[in-house]
Design an enzyme around this catalytic site. Structure first.
Site, short mmCIF file in Angstrom:
data_model
loop_
_atom_site.label_atom_id
_atom_site.label_comp_id
_atom_site.label_asym_id
_atom_site.label_seq_id
_atom_site.Cartn_x
_atom_site.Cartn_y
_atom_site.Cartn_z
N LYS A 109 41.01 59.68 26.36
CA LYS A 109 41.64 58.57 25.61
C LYS A 109 40.61 57.47 25.42
O LYS A 109 39.66 57.35 26.19
CB LYS A 109 42.84 58.05 26.41
CG LYS A 109 43.81 57.14 25.65
CD LYS A 109 44.61 57.88 24.61
CE LYS A 109 46.04 57.64 24.60
NZ LYS A 109 47.09 58.44 24.62
N1 GLU Z 1 48.14 59.47 21.22
C1 GLU Z 1 49.09 60.52 21.40
C2 GLU Z 1 49.45 60.66 22.87
O1 GLU Z 1 49.34 59.73 23.62
C3 GLU Z 1 48.66 61.81 20.74
C4 GLU Z 1 47.45 62.44 21.33
C5 GLU Z 1 46.94 63.65 20.53
O2 GLU Z 1 47.63 64.11 19.65
O3 GLU Z 1 45.86 64.10 20.86
O4 GLU Z 1 49.93 61.66 23.30
#
Ligand code: GLU
Length: 424
Positions: free
Chosen positions: A109
């Site tokens: 992330k």
């Molecule tokens: N940001 C989203 C989450 O927290 C999607 C992550 C993704 O699709 O890789 O799950």
């Protein structure tokens, strides 16, 4: 809504949740050590030319927690509260989320510490492209695959994919586009990825209702955050006959006991820079009273640490469906559980998004174009399986659903380490 700009303390929450589950399932000591820290943490400071000709320097993050099961996967958020602590927490939650969903991914992330509302579209494009360039070889279709998160969207992903692919040899241009998911449909995106998270949130609420013998029709729900997750969750829950009665976002809090039409509110937001404040068909309401509103279901779909010791005891709902990542802190969770309030944990509740991302990545790798009619049932199947496994693990270990979900995820990762060992 909280507007803290620094130190969210979210990583501490993750560690408490993780250690509880590791104790319950008696996780291998070595694996516990590996998963207690992140694999790598990339911090970049990069310059961007502003519309006024001046140069600004921005700070971006990408934390890669673990890749035992596959490439790192997870979103990029543009928000002033993003710091290394939040990025660590969010990356770690992604490891659990992808493992729980049975996807061949690890967890990552990141994003930029920025308030995007302060910049023009052209500036945001240059900021995004320069951030992508700064991340360099740390991302890639087999390495680390970002996606949208808070304040980023399909447009952001299109800029990232284009920048990444443009800086690679021409022969890899199209395969390079799968460096990100959540792209626009015309640029390799997946039909239905836009609504995948909200669709998944409601799929888990329906499973909860079925497991408890509860009828969703006429149940009242409130939603915090009316971005992609909050809107689509409201849309799908309304289809089940439940009634949206209050919404909160960074601009304000609105309440109407007779019901708020999510489609009408969404149309209003389109004309109001995405904000709900000033919506005429509901009353403005005290922000601090939001979670205490009498209702059946609360969907936090904004930022972390929103349900805390300060408001948990006043909650009247019977279910918290965590559309956001980390909306409930660990002290609040104990209060809610002692009151008998159910929680569908974030790593299960909002996993429809990353499940949709997985199908986009598969679609790209196979050079195919899939239709929404095919996509939504595929997401449904994976999230239903994860739900059933969570409930079964919680029952087996006589624990709460969050811990049950962690146990399912940790068992998968532990098995991989046992099979492969630790190099060299
Ligand atoms: N940001 C989203 C989450 O927290 C999607 C992550 C993704 O699709 O890789 O799950």
């Amino acid at each position: 809504m909280e507007t803290k700009t620094k130190k969210t303390g979210m990583y501490e929450n993750v560690q408490v949740q993780f250690n509880k589950a590791a104790d319950v399932m008696k996780l291998d000591e070595g694996v516990r050590k590996i998963l207690s820290s992140t694999n790598s943490e990339i911090v970049v400071h990069f310059p961007v030319k502003m519309d006024n000709g001046k140069t600004e320097v921005f700070t971006g993050f990408r934390v890669q927690h673990n890749n035992a099961l596959g490439p790192y996967k997870g979103g990029l958020r543009y928000h002033p509260t993003l710091d290394i602590d939040a990025a660590r927490a969010l990356a770690t939650w992604m490891t659990w989320k992808t493992a729980l969903a049975g996807l061949p991914y690890g967890g990552g992330k990141g994003g930029i510490e920025i308030d995007p509302s302060k910049y023009s579209l052209a500036e945001l494009e240059r900021i995004t492209r320069r951030f992508t360039f700064a991340l360099g070889e740390n991302i890639g279709p087999d390495i680390d695959i970002p996606a949208p998160d808070v304040n980023t969207n399909a447009q952001t992903m299109a800029w990232i994919a284009d920048t990444f692919a443009s800086t690679k040899p021409p022969s890899t241009r199209f395969t390079s586009m799968s460096v990100v998911t959540g792209k626009p449909v015309g640029s390799g995106g997946l039909e239905g990825r836009d609504r995948a998270t909200g669709f998944g949130v409601v799929a888990t609420i329906k499973s909860w209702a079925a497991a408890k013998g509860i009828e969703l029709k006429n149940k009242k729900y409130i939603v915090q955050g009316f971005g992609n997750v909050g809107y689509w969750a409201s849309h799908f829950l309304k289809e089940s006959g439940a009634e949206l009665i209050a919404v909160q976002d960074a601009s304000g809090t609105i309440y109407n006991d007779k019901g708020i039409d999510p489609e009408d509110l969404f149309q209003y937001c389109l004309t109001n820079k995405g904000n709900i404040a000033g919506y005429k068909k509901a009353d403005a309401f005290h922000a601090s009273e939001f979670f205490a509103i009498p209702c059946d279901i609360i969907i936090p779909a904004a930022l972390g640490n929103q349900i805390t010791e300060g408001n948990a005891s006043r909650i009247k709902a019977v279910l918290i469906a965590e559309g956001a990542n980390g909306p409930t802190d660990t002290i609040a969770e104990e209060i809610l559980l002692s009151k008998g309030i159910d929680i569908i944990p974030d790593i299960l509740c909002n996993s429809g998004g990353v499940i949709g991302s997985y199908f986009e990545w598969l679609q790209n790798r196979r050079a195919e174009i899939w239709k929404i009619e095919k996509v939504l049932p595929l997401i449904q199947e994976k999230i239903d399986t994860a739900f059933n496994e969570t409930v079964a693990a919680a029952k087996k270990h006589k624990t709460d659903w969050r811990t049950g979900a962690y146990v399912v995820a940790l068992e998968r990762i532990e098995r991989t380490y046992k099979e492969r060992g630790v190099f060299p």
